[in-house]
Design a protein around this motif. Structure first.
Motif, short mmCIF file in Angstrom:
data_model
loop_
_atom_site.label_atom_id
_atom_site.label_comp_id
_atom_site.label_asym_id
_atom_site.label_seq_id
_atom_site.Cartn_x
_atom_site.Cartn_y
_atom_site.Cartn_z
N PRO A 91 -14.93 -0.64 -5.53
CA PRO A 91 -16.03 -1.38 -4.88
C PRO A 91 -17.31 -0.55 -4.83
O PRO A 91 -17.30 0.57 -4.29
CB PRO A 91 -15.49 -1.64 -3.47
CG PRO A 91 -14.02 -1.50 -3.57
CD PRO A 91 -13.75 -0.52 -4.67
N LEU A 94 -18.57 0.60 -1.28
CA LEU A 94 -17.68 1.58 -0.66
C LEU A 94 -17.88 2.95 -1.30
O LEU A 94 -17.81 3.99 -0.63
CB LEU A 94 -16.23 1.14 -0.80
CG LEU A 94 -15.20 1.87 0.06
CD1 LEU A 94 -15.46 1.65 1.54
CD2 LEU A 94 -13.79 1.41 -0.29
N LEU A 113 -13.21 -7.41 -4.71
CA LEU A 113 -13.83 -6.20 -4.18
C LEU A 113 -15.22 -5.96 -4.77
O LEU A 113 -15.91 -5.04 -4.35
CB LEU A 113 -12.95 -4.98 -4.47
CG LEU A 113 -11.50 -5.03 -3.97
CD1 LEU A 113 -10.77 -3.75 -4.36
CD2 LEU A 113 -11.47 -5.22 -2.47
N VAL A 149 -15.00 -10.31 4.83
CA VAL A 149 -14.18 -9.11 4.98
C VAL A 149 -13.77 -8.97 6.44
O VAL A 149 -14.62 -9.05 7.33
CB VAL A 149 -14.94 -7.85 4.53
CG1 VAL A 149 -14.04 -6.62 4.61
CG2 VAL A 149 -15.50 -8.02 3.12
N LEU A 225 -17.26 -1.90 2.86
CA LEU A 225 -17.21 -2.91 1.80
C LEU A 225 -18.32 -3.95 1.92
O LEU A 225 -18.51 -4.75 1.01
CB LEU A 225 -15.86 -3.64 1.84
CG LEU A 225 -14.61 -2.89 1.37
CD1 LEU A 225 -13.36 -3.66 1.77
CD2 LEU A 225 -14.65 -2.69 -0.13
N SER A 226 -19.04 -3.94 3.05
CA SER A 226 -19.90 -5.06 3.42
C SER A 226 -21.37 -4.67 3.53
O SER A 226 -21.70 -3.54 3.90
CB SER A 226 -19.42 -5.63 4.77
OG SER A 226 -18.02 -5.85 4.76
#
Length: 366
Positions: A91, A94, A113, A149, A225-226
């Protein structure tokens, strides 16, 4: 000649007891090559880099071609995909963190991802207001093609995943245990659904049981991740506030849904707003802050079935429904239909794909 692939060596090393992020970082700084067995003289440099003798002893015993092959075979058998920092599928957001996980274990669709994600988190014991707002906002996020997520926890997390799935969108669940361990247990069906239509991920090796120290690390990945974290309901000392603070540290957006000042479940979110989080009263508040992010394609929604024209009574009942869920009793008060006929018409509208039933015998227009 290399004994195995670099990424396979990294994954196999990660599954040796005592080898975590810090040990892998020390090995890499010492010039470790994950694509071949280490030499004895190389291990001496590991000691100088700060790796304990006990850990080196376990590596010497375990990290062999046979072990690498065994780890790879076990992951394949369990339908678990390992994505490492060496992979293009890692990702991108990330990977921007100061200490990104070396390995992510994935069950489900790895491509989930890659797209832009938004974290949706909150209390494990939401009010009816919190559940309704979570479903409305998470459903809109998924409708826009963004990935929802969350952490598969009871309460807001579970509602967010379900709303994304019902919208036909993308969702990723980050676990504070092994990716093959269902926690909480009562979310077994939801876990299976997310694996089938989304992705479940973890940074700890398969088989790892949940324990308190893993959840702050899990929260860091949720925010990592966001592009931002949305907190729906949270008490003043809620774990979801940890995720929000991780977002701030990572330079991401923080959003919070306001609630009654008399509600203990809104004290955390109201406090976040006081501290500068974006106040969210509808989904447009999210997109105003995220309009700089390249927008993905929205998913194709399953609409009404072809050839399912509505009868006058069905249309009249459908006109009573909107985005806010209504119970059968509320619909009965607004309709002239007898209760038995009302149930029959609602069933017809569900079959034809115009209406969706929510928990608690509530109905909403698709």
């Amino acid at each position: 000649m290399r004994a195995w692939d670099e990424r396979e060596g990294l994954v196999a090393m990660h599954q040796i007891r005592g080898v975590g992020w810090g040990t892998l970082d020390k090995l890499r700084q010492a010039g470790w090559d994950p694509g071949r067995p280490p030499e004895e003289k190389e291990m001496k440099t590991w000691r100088k880099a700060g790796v304990s003798s006990a850990t080196i002893g376990r590596i010497r015993e375990k990290w062999t071609p046979r072990w690498v092959e065994r780890v790879s075979r076990e992951l394949e058998k369990r339908e678990i995909r390992a994505v490492t920092l060496l992979d293009g599928e890692y990702p991108p957001l990330l990977g921007q963190l100061p200490q990104p996980p070396w390995v992510l274990y994935v069950r489900g669709d790895v491509s989930h991802l890659q797209g832009p994600g938004l974290a949706v988190v909150g209390t494990r014991k939401p009010t009816s207001y919190g559940k309704r707002v979570t479903r409305q906002l998470a459903g809109n996020i998924a409708d826009r093609g963004w990935t929802v997520v969350s952490g598969l926890a009871a309460g807001v997390d579970g509602e967010a995943h379900r709303a994304a799935l019902e919208a036909g969108g993308r969702t990723v669940a980050v676990l504070g245990c092994g990716v093959d361990v269902v926690y909480p247990r009562h979310h077994r069906d939801l876990y299976k659904e997310v694996v089938r239509k989304g992705a479940v991920i973890s940074e700890v090796p398969p088989g790892t049981e949940p324990r308190p120290g893993l959840f702050p690390r899990r929260n860091r990945i949720i925010s990592g991740l966001s592009w931002g974290t949305l907190v729906v309901e949270a008490a003043e000392k809620s774990g979801s506030l940890i995720t929000a603070h991780h977002s701030l540290e990572q330079g991401r957006e923080v959003f919070a849904v306001p609630g009654p000042v008399t509600s203990a479940w809104s004290r955390g979110t109201n406090r976040l707003i006081q501290e500068g989080a974006k106040c969210v009263i509808d989904a447009d508040d999210l997109w105003m802050e995220l309009n700089h992010v390249p927008q993905p394609e929205a998913p194709l929604r399953e609409g009404p079935l072809p050839g399912t024209e509505l009868q006058p009574q069905e249309q009249a009942l459908l006109d009573l429904l909107g985005e806010e869920p209504l119970t059968v009793d509320s619909l009965a008060d607004r309709s002239d239909l007898p209760l038995g006929e009302l149930h029959r018409q609602l069933l017809q509208l569900q079959v034809k794909g115009w209406v969706r039933q929510l928990p608690g015998a509530q109905f909403v227009k698709k």
